[in-house]
Design an enzyme around this catalytic site. Structure first.
Site, PDB file in Angstrom:
ATOM      1  N   ARG A 146       0.025   2.016  -4.426  1.00 35.56           N
ATOM      2  CA  ARG A 146       0.516   3.067  -5.328  1.00 35.56           C
ATOM      3  C   ARG A 146       0.093   2.813  -6.803  1.00 35.56           C
ATOM      4  O   ARG A 146      -0.122   3.446  -7.649  1.00 35.56           O
ATOM      5  CB  ARG A 146       1.864   3.454  -5.208  1.00 35.56           C
ATOM      6  CG  ARG A 146       2.889   2.339  -5.350  1.00 35.56           C
ATOM      7  CD  ARG A 146       4.123   2.620  -4.795  1.00 35.56           C
ATOM      8  NE  ARG A 146       4.103   2.406  -3.299  1.00 35.56           N
ATOM      9  CZ  ARG A 146       5.527   2.468  -2.541  1.00 35.56           C
ATOM     10  NH1 ARG A 146       6.623   2.833  -3.404  1.00 35.56           N
ATOM     11  NH2 ARG A 146       5.232   2.264  -1.166  1.00 35.56           N
TER      12      ARG A 146
ATOM     13  N   LYS B 210       3.369 -10.906   3.064  1.00 34.90           N
ATOM     14  CA  LYS B 210       3.629 -10.332   4.511  1.00 34.90           C
ATOM     15  C   LYS B 210       3.890 -11.511   5.631  1.00 34.90           C
ATOM     16  O   LYS B 210       3.436 -12.653   5.338  1.00 34.90           O
ATOM     17  CB  LYS B 210       2.620  -9.395   4.920  1.00 34.90           C
ATOM     18  CG  LYS B 210       2.573  -8.185   4.233  1.00 34.90           C
ATOM     19  CD  LYS B 210       1.284  -7.475   4.726  1.00 34.90           C
ATOM     20  CE  LYS B 210       1.048  -6.015   4.026  1.00 34.90           C
ATOM     21  NZ  LYS B 210       2.057  -5.119   4.221  1.00 34.90           N
TER      22      LYS B 210
HETATM   23  N1  BES Z   1      -0.733  -1.623   3.178  1.00 35.68           N
HETATM   24  C1  BES Z   1       0.476  -1.457   3.425  1.00 35.68           C
HETATM   25  C2  BES Z   1       0.913  -0.352   4.492  1.00 35.68           C
HETATM   26  C3  BES Z   1       0.700  -0.418   5.940  1.00 35.68           C
HETATM   27  C4  BES Z   1       1.492  -1.170   6.881  1.00 35.68           C
HETATM   28  C5  BES Z   1      -0.474   0.126   6.342  1.00 35.68           C
HETATM   29  C6  BES Z   1       1.184  -1.164   8.148  1.00 35.68           C
HETATM   30  C7  BES Z   1      -0.931  -0.090   7.676  1.00 35.68           C
HETATM   31  C8  BES Z   1      -0.118  -0.585   8.633  1.00 35.68           C
HETATM   32  C9  BES Z   1       0.976  -1.362   2.042  1.00 35.68           C
HETATM   33  O1  BES Z   1       0.559  -1.887   1.105  1.00 35.68           O
HETATM   34  C10 BES Z   1       2.583  -1.743   2.182  1.00 35.68           C
HETATM   35  O2  BES Z   1       2.611  -3.058   2.369  1.00 35.68           O
HETATM   36  N2  BES Z   1       3.507  -1.158   2.026  1.00 35.68           N
HETATM   37  C11 BES Z   1       5.075  -1.522   2.079  1.00 35.68           C
HETATM   38  C12 BES Z   1       5.557  -0.697   1.013  1.00 35.68           C
HETATM   39  C13 BES Z   1       7.186  -1.256   0.655  1.00 35.68           C
HETATM   40  C14 BES Z   1       6.788  -2.466   0.253  1.00 35.68           C
HETATM   41  C15 BES Z   1       7.843  -0.262  -0.378  1.00 35.68           C
HETATM   42  C16 BES Z   1       5.572  -1.114   3.314  1.00 35.68           C
HETATM   43  O3  BES Z   1       5.259  -0.066   3.955  1.00 35.68           O
HETATM   44  O4  BES Z   1       6.338  -1.612   3.946  1.00 35.68           O
HETATM   45 MN    MN Z   2       1.108  -3.727   0.621  1.00 33.48          MN
END
Ligand code: BES
Ligand code: MN
Ligand code: ZN
Length: 500
Positions: A354, A280
């Protein structure tokens, strides 16, 4: 680390307001009732009309959560806090909770230790219900996390609260106690969620769960990596593999003697989500300590079920791992075999929730519960869609949806139904494995939910995406900057209503 906040006792007294002895007396004022009536009118006379004079000349309007402090000439009370409740026919239990918390904080600013509250009014709501909502608001509003400060803060919280009822009501004390227990379970969730990720590793989360189990006489099973391998939990092992803080699987069970139903609560417990190899960006990454909030919510919920002695069997299941990039980390292109035997082609190591939930849901199915409910900070897309307003609710079971919507009304923790559809699942077809872990960018919250549906068999199941509601950057009402504790009270309300 300074001492842990102690829980605030809430007592009940019956009688006229002018007899109350406290540092602060709180009065809730509806915007169309600025001229005092009844018990408040008698009290106002005892302070030479100071309250009605203030209401008339200060510009105080009684808008929801508006606050004012007066220092009337009265030997038993040092301060009077007025809190607005808005129009009297619109006051609901959620408004009562927020106003109780707001006025408690206002009293704290004046240095009050002992705070008395006159029971707030609300149309069509009995004394018990209103007293309980006030207890919830007070206990939630008293929450502060000072554990990581070396010096105490300037304003300290009151130490005692007293509810003043106009008449003695038989069930009031029991309802106040239930409200306090539920709020304290939510505060337990908040404490766990707010704990920084260097402290709250998967192993630390497991020891907190074990301590909870011991104190509440719950069954407790914890799987460390060697046992995860035996259980073939390839999803949790893959996600947790890149971290020196290795993963844990946690299963707590509350099993009362005459349980009518059995419910499995499943929580995503990513103690920190860097994104892994699909790293990230820097900005906001600190908030990824809240990626364990599904897990902390289900632990709070089982604590509430045990403390309320609900006649329902409850499983709290947590997949805890830290998502890190390292030489041992899983990578895009890997194929992971989950406990169910289904294989996942990894496209993004940042779609890790997931993957750990695949193993946890498969485990939940084997327990044959009447329903499975999972909570997860699963997608940024859900946060974009609903902000901090509501959790995304996904289920194909209308009865379960209705039960959760009623629990949301009761608790003030809102949910909003979003679609579970095959169309989203098809976007995750893989050319090399049973499916891939991320599909189209559009409808990201829906594709994540569709992915999870692969692992729940045909059990009644609901998924709550709490990415937008697990934490907040605003202190207001009973919320404080940081964890909201979302889910603990919603699930407690669902279970208390019989988990239909
Ligand atoms: N933990 C994150 C989701 C999240 C984002 C929670 C912002 C709270 C605030 C999750 O693991 C994630 O990174 N999801 C990705 C999925 C994508 C790579 C398909 C997302 O939401 O960008
Ligand atoms: Mn994530
Ligand atoms: Zn995550």
């Amino acid at each position: 680390m300074t001492a842990r906040r102690s829980e605030m006792p809430i007592s009940i007294a019956v009688g006229p307001l002018e007899d109350a002895t406290a540092d602060t007396l709180v009065l809730g004022i509806a915007s169309d009732a600025l001229v005092p009536r009844g018990a408040i009118k008698t009290f106002d006379a005892a302070i030479d009309g100071a309250m009605s004079r203030y209401a008339e000349h200060s510009g105080f309007r009684g808008k929801a959560n508006e606050v004012a402090t007066l220092c009337p000439a009265h030997d038993k009370i040092r301060r009077l806090v007025l809190v607005g409740l808005g129009p009297s026919d619109a006051i609901d239990l959620e408004g009562i909770r927020a106003a109780a918390a707001t006025s408690l904080r206002q009293a704290a600013r004046g240095g009050s230790k002992r705070v008395a509250f006159a029971l707030f009014p609300a149309k069509r709501r009995g004394v018990e219900e209103r007293a309980r909502a006030m207890a919830e608001g007070i206990a939630l509003g008293a929450y502060r996390d000072d554990r990581w400060r070396s010096a105490p803060r300037r304003v300290s919280m009151p130490t005692r609260a007293m509810l003043i009822l106009p008449e003695s009501v038989r069930g009031a004390a029991a309802e106040v106690k239930r409200g306090r227990l539920v709020a304290e379970a939510a505060n337990f969730t908040r404490d766990l969620s707010n704990t920084p990720p260097n402290e709250l590793t998967p192993a630390a989360l497991a020891s907190h769960a074990r301590r909870l189990a011991t104190s509440r006489k719950l069954r407790c099973k914890i799987l460390a990596p060697a046992e995860l391998k035996k259980a073939k939990m390839g999803g949790i092992l893959a996600v947790g593999g890149g971290s020196a803080n290795d993963p844990r699987f946690i299963h707590l069970e509350y099993k009362p003697a005459k349980a009518k139903r059995s419910i499995a609560l499943v929580g995503k417990g990513i103690t920190f989500d860097t994104g892994g190899i699909s790293l990230k960006p820097t900005a906001g990454m600190w908030d990824m300590k809240y990626d364990k909030c599904g897990a902390t919510a289900v632990l709070g919920a089982i604590r509430a079920a045990a403390d309320l002695e609900l006649p329902i069997r409850v499983h709290a299941i947590v997949a805890a791992a830290e998502n890190m990039p390292s030489r041992d980390a899983y990578r895009p292109g890997d194929v992971v075999t989950t406990a169910s035997g289904k294989t996942i082609e990894i496209r993004s190591t940042d779609a890790e929730g997931r993957i750990v939930l695949a193993d946890a849901l498969d485990y939940a199915v084997a327990l044959e519960p009447d329903a499975i409910i999972d909570l997860a900070t699963l997608t940024g897309a859900c946060k974009v869609a609903l902000g901090g307003h509501a959790a995304g609710l996904f289920t194909s079971d209308d009865r379960l949806a209705k039960a959760l919507e009623s629990a949301a009304d009761d608790s003030g923790e809102r949910v909003w139904r979003l679609p579970l559809a095959d169309e989203f699942r098809r976007h995750m077809d893989s050319k090399v494995a049973d499916m891939k872990n991320s599909g189209l960018r559009w409808g990201g919250a829906c594709s994540a939910a569709a992915f999870l549906s692969e692992f729940v068999d045909d059990r009644p199941w609901a998924h709550l995406d709490i990415a937008g509601v697990a934490d907040t950057d605003r202190t207001s009402g009973y919320d404080r900057v940081g964890s909201t504790g979302f889910g603990a009270r919603l699930l407690a309300a669902y279970l208390e209503r019989g988990a239909k």
